[in-house]
Design a protein around this motif. Sequence first.
Motif, PDB file in Angstrom:
ATOM      1  N   ASP A   1      -1.858  11.582 -18.027  1.00  0.00           N
ATOM      2  CA  ASP A   1      -0.644  11.157 -18.734  1.00  0.00           C
ATOM      3  C   ASP A   1       0.531  11.894 -18.088  1.00  0.00           C
ATOM      4  O   ASP A   1       0.639  13.116 -18.199  1.00  0.00           O
ATOM      5  CB  ASP A   1      -0.755  11.522 -20.220  1.00  0.00           C
ATOM      6  N   ILE A   2       1.389  11.158 -17.391  1.00  0.00           N
ATOM      7  CA  ILE A   2       2.473  11.816 -16.641  1.00  0.00           C
ATOM      8  C   ILE A   2       3.857  11.335 -17.093  1.00  0.00           C
ATOM      9  O   ILE A   2       4.820  11.475 -16.352  1.00  0.00           O
ATOM     10  CB  ILE A   2       2.299  11.597 -15.120  1.00  0.00           C
ATOM     11  N   TYR A   3       3.946  10.780 -18.289  1.00  0.00           N
ATOM     12  CA  TYR A   3       5.253  10.371 -18.801  1.00  0.00           C
ATOM     13  C   TYR A   3       6.201  11.572 -18.804  1.00  0.00           C
ATOM     14  O   TYR A   3       5.841  12.668 -19.214  1.00  0.00           O
ATOM     15  CB  TYR A   3       5.140   9.818 -20.219  1.00  0.00           C
ATOM     16  N   GLY A   4       7.422  11.351 -18.317  1.00  0.00           N
ATOM     17  CA  GLY A   4       8.430  12.409 -18.294  1.00  0.00           C
ATOM     18  C   GLY A   4       8.375  13.280 -17.061  1.00  0.00           C
ATOM     19  O   GLY A   4       9.288  14.081 -16.830  1.00  0.00           O
ATOM     20  N   GLN A   5       7.316  13.122 -16.242  1.00  0.00           N
ATOM     21  CA  GLN A   5       7.225  13.908 -15.013  1.00  0.00           C
ATOM     22  C   GLN A   5       7.864  13.141 -13.852  1.00  0.00           C
ATOM     23  O   GLN A   5       7.996  11.920 -13.897  1.00  0.00           O
ATOM     24  CB  GLN A   5       5.760  14.220 -14.693  1.00  0.00           C
ATOM     25  N   ASP A   6       8.251  13.885 -12.828  1.00  0.00           N
ATOM     26  CA  ASP A   6       8.880  13.273 -11.656  1.00  0.00           C
ATOM     27  C   ASP A   6       7.816  12.916 -10.627  1.00  0.00           C
ATOM     28  O   ASP A   6       6.976  13.746 -10.264  1.00  0.00           O
ATOM     29  CB  ASP A   6       9.906  14.224 -11.040  1.00  0.00           C
ATOM     30  N   LEU A   7       7.895  11.663 -10.163  1.00  0.00           N
ATOM     31  CA  LEU A   7       6.915  11.130  -9.226  1.00  0.00           C
ATOM     32  C   LEU A   7       7.628  10.599  -7.990  1.00  0.00           C
ATOM     33  O   LEU A   7       8.670   9.949  -8.098  1.00  0.00           O
ATOM     34  CB  LEU A   7       6.125   9.997  -9.882  1.00  0.00           C
ATOM     35  N   CYS A   8       7.076  10.882  -6.803  1.00  0.00           N
ATOM     36  CA  CYS A   8       7.591  10.316  -5.558  1.00  0.00           C
ATOM     37  C   CYS A   8       6.554   9.361  -4.990  1.00  0.00           C
ATOM     38  O   CYS A   8       5.351   9.644  -5.031  1.00  0.00           O
ATOM     39  CB  CYS A   8       7.899  11.414  -4.543  1.00  0.00           C
TER      40      CYS A   8
ATOM     41  N   ALA B   1       0.877  -1.162   0.000  1.00  0.00           N
ATOM     42  CA  ALA B   1       0.000   0.000   0.000  1.00  0.00           C
ATOM     43  C   ALA B   1       0.918   1.218   0.000  1.00  0.00           C
ATOM     44  O   ALA B   1       1.890   1.271   0.761  1.00  0.00           O
ATOM     45  CB  ALA B   1      -0.900  -0.001   1.230  1.00  0.00           C
ATOM     46  N   ALA B   2       0.615   2.174  -0.869  1.00  0.00           N
ATOM     47  CA  ALA B   2       1.535   3.302  -1.027  1.00  0.00           C
ATOM     48  C   ALA B   2       0.765   4.553  -1.431  1.00  0.00           C
ATOM     49  O   ALA B   2      -0.389   4.483  -1.871  1.00  0.00           O
ATOM     50  CB  ALA B   2       2.593   2.972  -2.068  1.00  0.00           C
ATOM     51  N   ARG B   3       1.412   5.674  -1.273  1.00  0.00           N
ATOM     52  CA  ARG B   3       0.855   6.945  -1.739  1.00  0.00           C
ATOM     53  C   ARG B   3       1.902   7.634  -2.604  1.00  0.00           C
ATOM     54  O   ARG B   3       3.100   7.531  -2.358  1.00  0.00           O
ATOM     55  CB  ARG B   3       0.454   7.834  -0.561  1.00  0.00           C
ATOM     56  N   ALA B   4       1.429   8.334  -3.624  1.00  0.00           N
ATOM     57  CA  ALA B   4       2.348   8.969  -4.570  1.00  0.00           C
ATOM     58  C   ALA B   4       1.927  10.406  -4.836  1.00  0.00           C
ATOM     59  O   ALA B   4       0.756  10.768  -4.683  1.00  0.00           O
ATOM     60  CB  ALA B   4       2.374   8.177  -5.879  1.00  0.00           C
ATOM     61  N   TRP B   5       2.899  11.204  -5.219  1.00  0.00           N
ATOM     62  CA  TRP B   5       2.605  12.587  -5.596  1.00  0.00           C
ATOM     63  C   TRP B   5       3.573  13.032  -6.677  1.00  0.00           C
ATOM     64  O   TRP B   5       4.719  12.585  -6.758  1.00  0.00           O
ATOM     65  CB  TRP B   5       2.686  13.517  -4.390  1.00  0.00           C
ATOM     66  N   LEU B   6       3.087  13.932  -7.523  1.00  0.00           N
ATOM     67  CA  LEU B   6       3.928  14.540  -8.547  1.00  0.00           C
ATOM     68  C   LEU B   6       4.787  15.607  -7.885  1.00  0.00           C
ATOM     69  O   LEU B   6       4.291  16.399  -7.078  1.00  0.00           O
ATOM     70  CB  LEU B   6       3.072  15.156  -9.648  1.00  0.00           C
TER      71      LEU B   6
ATOM     72  N   ALA C   1       3.491  18.965  -8.009  1.00  0.00           N
ATOM     73  CA  ALA C   1       2.223  19.217  -7.307  1.00  0.00           C
ATOM     74  C   ALA C   1       2.171  18.385  -6.028  1.00  0.00           C
ATOM     75  O   ALA C   1       1.342  17.486  -5.879  1.00  0.00           O
ATOM     76  CB  ALA C   1       1.042  18.887  -8.213  1.00  0.00           C
ATOM     77  N   PRO C   2       3.069  18.652  -5.077  1.00  0.00           N
ATOM     78  CA  PRO C   2       3.210  17.805  -3.879  1.00  0.00           C
ATOM     79  C   PRO C   2       2.032  17.888  -2.917  1.00  0.00           C
ATOM     80  O   PRO C   2       1.922  17.058  -2.006  1.00  0.00           O
ATOM     81  CB  PRO C   2       4.485  18.351  -3.225  1.00  0.00           C
ATOM     82  N   GLU C   3       1.148  18.851  -3.111  1.00  0.00           N
ATOM     83  CA  GLU C   3       0.034  19.009  -2.173  1.00  0.00           C
ATOM     84  C   GLU C   3      -1.022  17.916  -2.344  1.00  0.00           C
ATOM     85  O   GLU C   3      -1.832  17.688  -1.447  1.00  0.00           O
ATOM     86  CB  GLU C   3      -0.616  20.384  -2.357  1.00  0.00           C
TER      87      GLU C   3
END
Length: 313
Positions: free
Chosen positions: A265-272, A222-227, A230-232
């Motif tokens: 579509d988030i290809y190329g964006q940074d995700l945590c 189970a996990a949570r992710a954010w761009l 847009a970390p909020e």
Amino acid sequence: MKIHKGIDNLLPEKRVVVLGNFDGLHLGHQKLIAAAKKIAAKKKVPLTVFTFYPQWQELNRPGFRYLLSQEDKLSYLQEMGVDEVICQPCDEQFASIEPLVFIEKVLLEKLDACAVVVGFNYTFGHKAAGTPELLEEILKKNDVYLHVEPPFEYEDNIVSSSLIRKQVKAGNMRLANELLGYPYHLCGTVVPGAQNGRKMNFPTANIDYDTSLLLPSLGVYAARAWLVDAPEKKYQGVLNIGTRPTVDDSKKITIEMHMLDFSQDIYGQDLCIEVDHFLRHISKFKNLSELKLTISKDVENAKKFFIAHDWDL
């Protein structure tokens, strides 16, 4: 916050210097830096963190992995109110410095320390022969205050990077996150994958993660992710760390995140991705239908975890 790569070209000024690798910046580290911050405020001088990057372990142990990226470490230190960070490469030349030379030439001469803060088990110098006892002996002769922070305990465990590393490797992420004081996370650029998840109506974001960081035990979480841009906004979902034995024979480890109620579509964006709770081990299924059914159960189990911990969907 000032950042220096090594001790050359430092301005001559009094400092409170806190020493340590600070891998993970866990609860014990946070308490140590808070103590140093109080001393610096009382003496009205800058608070300087002297740390090693890369660490000795990275240069001498091929399998070593960090708990926290250097970028995140520096960001956290700034949030803690640190004025200056010295990132000294722990190469063979620096690692061979005798403890007395480190105290006299680095702490007293280069850093002009008026106070030094270390943890109870801090060692330094050639063959890690330097100890807090030696520091106290020499610094006292030079009228420099030494603060030795006692062990920080959490539920009868002394909090340490090695303990947290052990929990991460075992997939005990809830305990690891409690010891860290923040969620363990992996970040990277979203890259194209095989799109097998999309075919099963469970599209995933695959990230090109930082291989210098320690991966949790292979499995589903189970996990949570954010761009990063847009970390909020955090998206809950299911994270797969490992190979994909049902769809291919590759031994390559992938990081794939299925985010609930997400269709961008988030290809190329940074995700945590923060790793919250272990759900199951990686398994090979008879076919994609069986895999799809198991992923459905993973999603439901993840939802149950988040609801149980009052993390709204």
